[in-house]
Design a protein around this motif. Structure first.
Motif, PDB file in Angstrom:
ATOM      1  N   GLY A 175       0.802  -1.207   0.000  1.00  0.00           N
ATOM      2  CA  GLY A 175       0.000   0.000   0.000  1.00  0.00           C
ATOM      3  C   GLY A 175       0.838   1.262   0.000  1.00  0.00           C
ATOM      4  O   GLY A 175       2.072   1.230   0.087  1.00  0.00           O
ATOM      5  N   ARG A 176       0.136   2.371  -0.099  1.00  0.00           N
ATOM      6  CA  ARG A 176       0.766   3.678  -0.107  1.00  0.00           C
ATOM      7  C   ARG A 176      -0.040   4.654   0.738  1.00  0.00           C
ATOM      8  O   ARG A 176      -1.271   4.551   0.804  1.00  0.00           O
ATOM      9  N   ASN A 177       0.664   5.578   1.348  1.00  0.00           N
ATOM     10  CA  ASN A 177       0.049   6.738   1.961  1.00  0.00           C
ATOM     11  C   ASN A 177       0.601   7.964   1.247  1.00  0.00           C
ATOM     12  O   ASN A 177       1.815   8.182   1.212  1.00  0.00           O
ATOM     13  N   PHE A 178      -0.297   8.700   0.642  1.00  0.00           N
ATOM     14  CA  PHE A 178       0.116   9.827  -0.185  1.00  0.00           C
ATOM     15  C   PHE A 178       0.498  11.031   0.666  1.00  0.00           C
ATOM     16  O   PHE A 178       0.059  11.172   1.809  1.00  0.00           O
ATOM     17  N   ILE A 179       1.319  11.880   0.081  1.00  0.00           N
ATOM     18  CA  ILE A 179       1.805  13.083   0.754  1.00  0.00           C
ATOM     19  C   ILE A 179       1.269  14.287  -0.002  1.00  0.00           C
ATOM     20  O   ILE A 179       1.422  14.382  -1.223  1.00  0.00           O
ATOM     21  N   LYS A 180       0.606  15.184   0.704  1.00  0.00           N
ATOM     22  CA  LYS A 180       0.018  16.354   0.047  1.00  0.00           C
ATOM     23  C   LYS A 180       1.096  17.124  -0.714  1.00  0.00           C
ATOM     24  O   LYS A 180       2.169  17.391  -0.200  1.00  0.00           O
TER      25      LYS A 180
ATOM     26  N   THR B  61       5.551   4.060   1.100  1.00  0.00           N
ATOM     27  CA  THR B  61       5.130   2.750   0.595  1.00  0.00           C
ATOM     28  C   THR B  61       5.404   1.648   1.605  1.00  0.00           C
ATOM     29  O   THR B  61       6.337   1.718   2.400  1.00  0.00           O
ATOM     30  N   ALA B  62       4.569   0.623   1.531  1.00  0.00           N
ATOM     31  CA  ALA B  62       4.784  -0.605   2.298  1.00  0.00           C
ATOM     32  C   ALA B  62       4.972  -1.721   1.286  1.00  0.00           C
ATOM     33  O   ALA B  62       4.042  -2.116   0.600  1.00  0.00           O
ATOM     34  N   GLN B  63       6.185  -2.207   1.162  1.00  0.00           N
ATOM     35  CA  GLN B  63       6.534  -3.198   0.151  1.00  0.00           C
ATOM     36  C   GLN B  63       7.597  -4.114   0.737  1.00  0.00           C
ATOM     37  O   GLN B  63       8.666  -4.303   0.165  1.00  0.00           O
TER      38      GLN B  63
ATOM     39  N   ASP C 256       8.485  -7.187   1.081  1.00  0.00           N
ATOM     40  CA  ASP C 256       9.190  -8.301   0.449  1.00  0.00           C
ATOM     41  C   ASP C 256      10.209  -7.845  -0.583  1.00  0.00           C
ATOM     42  O   ASP C 256      11.121  -8.570  -0.929  1.00  0.00           O
ATOM     43  N   ARG C 257      10.042  -6.633  -1.109  1.00  0.00           N
ATOM     44  CA  ARG C 257      10.972  -6.150  -2.134  1.00  0.00           C
ATOM     45  C   ARG C 257      11.932  -5.101  -1.571  1.00  0.00           C
ATOM     46  O   ARG C 257      12.604  -4.407  -2.315  1.00  0.00           O
ATOM     47  N   HIS C 258      11.921  -4.968  -0.249  1.00  0.00           N
ATOM     48  CA  HIS C 258      12.911  -4.138   0.447  1.00  0.00           C
ATOM     49  C   HIS C 258      12.863  -2.682   0.002  1.00  0.00           C
ATOM     50  O   HIS C 258      13.880  -2.019  -0.048  1.00  0.00           O
ATOM     51  N   ARG C 259      11.651  -2.183  -0.287  1.00  0.00           N
ATOM     52  CA  ARG C 259      11.532  -0.782  -0.661  1.00  0.00           C
ATOM     53  C   ARG C 259      10.580  -0.055   0.273  1.00  0.00           C
ATOM     54  O   ARG C 259       9.974   0.938  -0.105  1.00  0.00           O
ATOM     55  N   THR C 260      10.425  -0.543   1.475  1.00  0.00           N
ATOM     56  CA  THR C 260       9.495   0.066   2.405  1.00  0.00           C
ATOM     57  C   THR C 260      10.012   1.404   2.902  1.00  0.00           C
ATOM     58  O   THR C 260      11.140   1.524   3.363  1.00  0.00           O
ATOM     59  N   THR C 261       9.168   2.431   2.807  1.00  0.00           N
ATOM     60  CA  THR C 261       9.497   3.738   3.365  1.00  0.00           C
ATOM     61  C   THR C 261       8.480   4.127   4.428  1.00  0.00           C
ATOM     62  O   THR C 261       8.458   5.268   4.874  1.00  0.00           O
ATOM     63  N   MET C 262       7.651   3.180   4.808  1.00  0.00           N
ATOM     64  CA  MET C 262       6.580   3.450   5.760  1.00  0.00           C
ATOM     65  C   MET C 262       6.958   2.927   7.134  1.00  0.00           C
ATOM     66  O   MET C 262       7.518   1.842   7.271  1.00  0.00           O
ATOM     67  N   LYS C 263       6.642   3.687   8.160  1.00  0.00           N
ATOM     68  CA  LYS C 263       6.931   3.261   9.517  1.00  0.00           C
ATOM     69  C   LYS C 263       6.163   1.996   9.868  1.00  0.00           C
ATOM     70  O   LYS C 263       5.036   1.801   9.421  1.00  0.00           O
ATOM     71  N   ASP C 264       6.781   1.164  10.680  1.00  0.00           N
ATOM     72  CA  ASP C 264       6.169  -0.098  11.061  1.00  0.00           C
ATOM     73  C   ASP C 264       4.875   0.116  11.833  1.00  0.00           C
ATOM     74  O   ASP C 264       3.990  -0.732  11.815  1.00  0.00           O
ATOM     75  N   SER C 265       4.744   1.255  12.492  1.00  0.00           N
ATOM     76  CA  SER C 265       3.559   1.524  13.303  1.00  0.00           C
ATOM     77  C   SER C 265       2.332   1.883  12.480  1.00  0.00           C
ATOM     78  O   SER C 265       1.203   1.879  12.987  1.00  0.00           O
TER      79      SER C 265
ATOM     80  N   ILE D  46      -8.958   1.044   4.631  1.00  0.00           N
ATOM     81  CA  ILE D  46      -7.971   0.099   4.109  1.00  0.00           C
ATOM     82  C   ILE D  46      -7.003  -0.225   5.235  1.00  0.00           C
ATOM     83  O   ILE D  46      -6.342   0.659   5.781  1.00  0.00           O
ATOM     84  N   LYS D  47      -6.907  -1.486   5.559  1.00  0.00           N
ATOM     85  CA  LYS D  47      -6.068  -1.947   6.665  1.00  0.00           C
ATOM     86  C   LYS D  47      -4.781  -2.567   6.116  1.00  0.00           C
ATOM     87  O   LYS D  47      -4.796  -3.293   5.120  1.00  0.00           O
ATOM     88  N   ARG D  48      -3.692  -2.302   6.771  1.00  0.00           N
ATOM     89  CA  ARG D  48      -2.399  -2.869   6.380  1.00  0.00           C
ATOM     90  C   ARG D  48      -2.269  -4.300   6.895  1.00  0.00           C
ATOM     91  O   ARG D  48      -2.480  -4.577   8.070  1.00  0.00           O
TER      92      ARG D  48
END
Length: 267
Positions: A145-150, A159-161, A163-172, A223-225
């Motif tokens: 998933g994604r959380n957009f930035i204004k 982004t939450a990704q 398995d492909r090691h491109r996560t930029t989203m906090k675990d929380s 939408i739930k993660r």
């Protein structure tokens, strides 16, 4: 069967409906379908519906026939063969075919939730069981998933990704603005939403953004993660090339901006 507003019961043993949309990967169809129907911990509860966007492909038709033969020959259980239904689409409806199929199933089957998977993944053998446990009324559950930035475009988002090691989203972070349909679970009641099917061909290619937008515009839905992750086929043909990723890079930016400006999506 759940009643909206009530908690799910741990005693439920209803059929689990899984929808797979296929396009351009006939070489991996048998492996993925057989794995889903014979190796999952909940295999005896799965009804797999394959939406075939390659109906005019001889290779895909052969792959489907081969898959049925493998189920009959090597597994020999009528329930496995009977648990597979294939729907040939007259034209390529992209991922939106999953939505049409879910709406069709609502007319004939007791259907509270739907799991949607892609055709380029191999699922851990407890994947369906774990994802199924995350079902909740009025929830769309996705691992990617994604959380957009204004002020930022589609690609410049959190982004939450995993398995492909491109996560930029906090675990929380536990909710998304956008959820990818491949590897997701959704309360099937949403497929009664008329606006979901008001798509031209351009939107059909970005059905995941359209679904996410409508979820956010619908009161009480979210939408739930999910932390239940698939595994991608490393030996498959390049998933990026077979899919729409490369050709939709600009279109997704334009569509998000249109939804912000015209659709009043406050993200």
């Amino acid at each position: 069967m759940h009643l909206h507003g009530m908690s799910k019961s741990p005693l439920l043993t209803e059929t689990i409906h899984v929808i797979m949309c296929v396009w351009g990967r006939p070489q991996s169809l048998s492996r993925n379908v057989v794995s889903l129907l014979t190796e999952q911990t909940y295999a005896d509860r799965i009804k797999l519906h394959v939406w075939n966007n390659n109906a005019d492909s001889v290779e895909m038709q052969k792959a489907i026939e081969s898959t049925i033969e493998i189920l009959e020959r090597d597994h020999g259980h009528v329930e496995h063969v009977g648990a597979l239904e294939v729907y040939d689409s007259a034209s390529n409806l992209y991922g939106s075919g999953r939505f049409l199929l879910a709406r069709k199933l609502l007319e004939t089957d007791p259907l509270d939730y739907v799991i949607m998977v892609d055709d380029d993944v191999l699922l851990p053998n407890n994947y369906i069981e774990r994802l199924w446990e995350e079902r909740e009324p009025r929830r769309y559950v996705a691992w990617y998933g994604r959380n957009f930035i204004k002020g930022k475009d589609y690609w410049h988002s959190e982004t939450a990704q995993e398995d492909r090691h491109r996560t930029t989203m906090k675990d929380s972070v536990s909710t998304f603005h956008y959820g990818g349909t491949g590897g997701s679970l959704i309360d099937a009641a949403f497929f009664r939403t008329y606006a979901l099917f008001e798509m031209n061909e351009s939107i059909q290619k970005m059905e995941d953004i359209w679904l996410s937008y409508l979820i956010h515009q619908s009161e009480g839905w979210s939408i739930k993660r999910s932390r239940v992750l698939p595994r991608f086929n490393e030996d498959d043909q390049n998933s990026m090339d077979a899919g729409l990723y490369a050709v939709l890079m600009d279109e997704k930016c334009y569509f998000l901006e249109w939804l912000r400006e015209v659709g009043k999506w406050r993200v």
